[in-house]
Design a protein around this motif. Structure first.
Motif, PDB file in Angstrom:
ATOM      1  N   SER A 211      -4.596  -0.845  -6.489  1.00 37.82           N
ATOM      2  CA  SER A 211      -5.653  -1.853  -6.625  1.00 37.82           C
ATOM      3  C   SER A 211      -5.326  -2.733  -7.820  1.00 37.82           C
ATOM      4  O   SER A 211      -4.473  -2.389  -8.636  1.00 37.82           O
ATOM      5  N   ASN A 212      -6.027  -3.835  -7.916  1.00 44.82           N
ATOM      6  CA  ASN A 212      -5.820  -4.755  -9.037  1.00 44.82           C
ATOM      7  C   ASN A 212      -6.148  -4.022 -10.350  1.00 44.82           C
ATOM      8  O   ASN A 212      -7.297  -3.609 -10.546  1.00 44.82           O
TER       9      ASN A 212
ATOM     10  N   SER B 147     -10.020  -4.107 -10.616  1.00 42.60           N
ATOM     11  CA  SER B 147     -10.562  -2.993  -9.831  1.00 42.60           C
ATOM     12  C   SER B 147     -10.501  -1.655 -10.562  1.00 42.60           C
ATOM     13  O   SER B 147     -11.441  -0.866 -10.492  1.00 42.60           O
TER      14      SER B 147
ATOM     15  N   PRO C  55       0.549  -2.025  -7.665  1.00 41.02           N
ATOM     16  CA  PRO C  55       0.184  -3.031  -6.651  1.00 41.02           C
ATOM     17  C   PRO C  55       1.208  -4.164  -6.586  1.00 41.02           C
ATOM     18  O   PRO C  55       0.990  -5.141  -5.874  1.00 41.02           O
TER      19      PRO C  55
ATOM     20  N   VAL D  24       1.033  -8.227  -3.890  1.00 34.65           N
ATOM     21  CA  VAL D  24       1.155  -8.407  -2.443  1.00 34.65           C
ATOM     22  C   VAL D  24       0.187  -9.503  -2.008  1.00 34.65           C
ATOM     23  O   VAL D  24       0.457 -10.273  -1.087  1.00 34.65           O
TER      24      VAL D  24
ATOM     25  N   THR E   7       6.511   0.746  -0.837  1.00 34.80           N
ATOM     26  CA  THR E   7       5.051   0.824  -1.027  1.00 34.80           C
ATOM     27  C   THR E   7       4.276  -0.227  -0.236  1.00 34.80           C
ATOM     28  O   THR E   7       3.050  -0.330  -0.386  1.00 34.80           O
TER      29      THR E   7
ATOM     30  N   MET F  85       2.251  -1.431   2.673  1.00 35.28           N
ATOM     31  CA  MET F  85       1.503  -0.745   3.736  1.00 35.28           C
ATOM     32  C   MET F  85       0.928  -1.778   4.693  1.00 35.28           C
ATOM     33  O   MET F  85      -0.114  -2.367   4.426  1.00 35.28           O
TER      34      MET F  85
HETATM   35  P1  GDP Z   1      -9.531  -6.201  -3.788  1.00 34.75           P
HETATM   36  O1  GDP Z   1     -10.679  -5.561  -4.524  1.00 34.75           O
HETATM   37  O2  GDP Z   1      -9.852  -6.515  -2.357  1.00 34.75           O
HETATM   38  O3  GDP Z   1      -8.892  -7.309  -4.533  1.00 34.75           O
HETATM   39  O4  GDP Z   1      -8.447  -5.068  -3.645  1.00 34.75           O
HETATM   40  P2  GDP Z   1      -7.767  -4.082  -4.660  1.00 34.75           P
HETATM   41  O5  GDP Z   1      -8.068  -4.392  -6.073  1.00 34.75           O
HETATM   42  O6  GDP Z   1      -7.996  -2.694  -4.191  1.00 34.75           O
HETATM   43  O7  GDP Z   1      -6.262  -4.408  -4.351  1.00 34.75           O
HETATM   44  C1  GDP Z   1      -5.642  -5.613  -4.672  1.00 34.75           C
HETATM   45  C2  GDP Z   1      -4.193  -5.317  -4.945  1.00 34.75           C
HETATM   46  O8  GDP Z   1      -3.639  -4.614  -3.825  1.00 34.75           O
HETATM   47  C3  GDP Z   1      -3.345  -6.537  -5.114  1.00 34.75           C
HETATM   48  O9  GDP Z   1      -2.931  -6.614  -6.468  1.00 34.75           O
HETATM   49  C4  GDP Z   1      -2.155  -6.315  -4.182  1.00 34.75           C
HETATM   50  O10 GDP Z   1      -0.921  -6.588  -4.805  1.00 34.75           O
HETATM   51  C5  GDP Z   1      -2.255  -4.850  -3.825  1.00 34.75           C
HETATM   52  N1  GDP Z   1      -1.789  -4.538  -2.486  1.00 34.75           N
HETATM   53  C6  GDP Z   1      -2.282  -5.006  -1.320  1.00 34.75           C
HETATM   54  N2  GDP Z   1      -1.570  -4.499  -0.284  1.00 34.75           N
HETATM   55  C7  GDP Z   1      -0.623  -3.695  -0.825  1.00 34.75           C
HETATM   56  C8  GDP Z   1       0.423  -2.902  -0.252  1.00 34.75           C
HETATM   57  O11 GDP Z   1       0.617  -2.826   0.963  1.00 34.75           O
HETATM   58  N3  GDP Z   1       1.218  -2.201  -1.119  1.00 34.75           N
HETATM   59  C9  GDP Z   1       1.051  -2.279  -2.485  1.00 34.75           C
HETATM   60  N4  GDP Z   1       1.861  -1.572  -3.268  1.00 34.75           N
HETATM   61  N5  GDP Z   1       0.063  -3.021  -3.046  1.00 34.75           N
HETATM   62  C10 GDP Z   1      -0.743  -3.719  -2.224  1.00 34.75           C
END
Ligand code: GDP
Ligand code: CA
Length: 315
Positions: free
Chosen positions: A201-202, A206, A232, A239, A292, A294
């Motif tokens: 996650s960010n 996050s 991430p 991503v 990584t 997905m």
């Molecule tokens: P948000 O709250 O919807 O912004 O989601 P999160 O904070 O949980 O996740 C955002 C992060 O997920 C971003 O920085 C992306 O780079 C990362 N991310 C998204 N898809 C993938 C993936 O398939 N693999 C990896 N390693 N990171 C991912």
């Protein structure tokens, strides 16, 4: 692959990126051995409704109803309510689907009746036939605030959705963090976990708000199990979304070393992508290098399995 399915696992997750790995973990772990600690600092109120975007993203993903094109919202949802708002002259900048609206209506009503956000979240999950435990990090108000160069201080969704995360971030903070209480369920889950996974996650939007709740860092530092973070970043880039942009604007390094530094004192391991193999290393934190990204369900389950095997084999 050796899976440690009798291990108790806790995932710390935000929205779309976190939910992908959560999906994989939930496929491998029995529901009574898997707890997700969710971010509530993106929560906000719109037209009197309490909206919890990150909790909903995780919930819809686990329920198998998430929109595959976006990762958030409900697949096949329509936007007639937004059209009607436009007819009234409103500028509905936040995308609320018609089905999605039912979630916000019920959450708001149940909160109004005196249920906690944790109780509401469990009730919604069970309604969608999801048996996993998704625990808001706190039942108290917590709100990400963003000071930008262009517009001054913005609420998180104004920055993220209305301004499409384009303004330059000068400072971020989590309003309410000092008063927020870590939920007992979260404290118990972390206290008895064999494995804690910080999802990809960010980090600043996050995971940081979870760490900002008083007692969270201490609970993690006193953990009996292992704590691993999943980067991430792939090839030094997010991503999707603003993680890289904001971290640069805040002077943070985008590399395994930068992440290990950001989570200093909390990690027993860091999972990074093949594409970042040659970047500055994580300074003493053991690293698992793998693919990584997905995209498919299989990739989510494979990465989750690799992480559990790695931690189970002693990291
Ligand atoms: P948000 O709250 O919807 O912004 O989601 P999160 O904070 O949980 O996740 C955002 C992060 O997920 C971003 O920085 C992306 O780079 C990362 N991310 C998204 N898809 C993938 C993936 O398939 N693999 C990896 N390693 N990171 C991912
Ligand atoms: Ca979010």
């Amino acid at each position: 692959m050796v899976l440690i399915t009798d291990a108790k696992v806790v995932a710390l997750a935000g929205g779309v990126g976190g939910a992908k790995l959560v999906y994989g973990l939930a496929k491998l772990l029995p529901p009574d051995h898997f707890t997700i600690v969710g971010n509530v600092a993106d929560d906000f109120e719109l037209y009197g409704l309490h909206i919890s975007p990150d909790l909903d993203t995780v919930m819809y993903t686990l329920a198998g109803v998430a929109n595959p094109a976006t990762g958030w919202g409900i697949k096949g949802d329509t936007r007639q309510m937004l059209e009607m708002l436009r007819a009234y002259g409103e500028d509905p900048w936040f995308g609320l689907g018609d089905r999605d609206l039912a979630t916000h209506l019920l959450r708001t009503e149940w909160l109004r009746q005196g249920m906690t956000l944790s109780e509401v979240t469990t009730r919604l999950l069970r309604g969608l036939d999801v048996q996993s435990w998704l625990l808001p990090v706190t039942d108290d108000p917590l709100a990400t605030m963003v000071e930008t160069v262009e517009y001054g201080v913005l609420g998180f969704q104004e920055y993220f959705v209305r301004h499409r995360w384009q303004p330059t971030v000068r400072r971020l903070w989590f309003e309410g963090a000092e008063q927020a209480r870590l939920s007992d369920a979260v404290r118990d889950a972390l206290g008895t976990a064999d494995v804690i996974v910080m999802c990809p996650s960010n980090p600043v939007l996050s995971i940081a708000p979870l760490l900002a709740v008083p007692g969270m860092r201490e609970t993690l530092a006193a953990r009996r199990g292992k704590c691993v973070a999943v980067s991430p970043f792939i090839g030094g880039k997010a991503v999707k979304g603003p993680a890289e942009k904001i971290m640069r604007e805040m002077g943070l390094e985008i590399s395994p070393r930068g992440l290990a530094g950001y989570y200093a004192g909390l990690l027993d391991g860091l999972v990074i992508d093949e594409a970042d193999r040659d970047q500055p290393s994580a300074d003493g934190v053991p690293v698992l290098v793998t693919n990584t990204l997905m995209q498919s369900s299989e990739e989510k389950v494979r990465l989750a399995g690799e992480i559990l095997s790695w931690v189970g084999s002693g990291t």
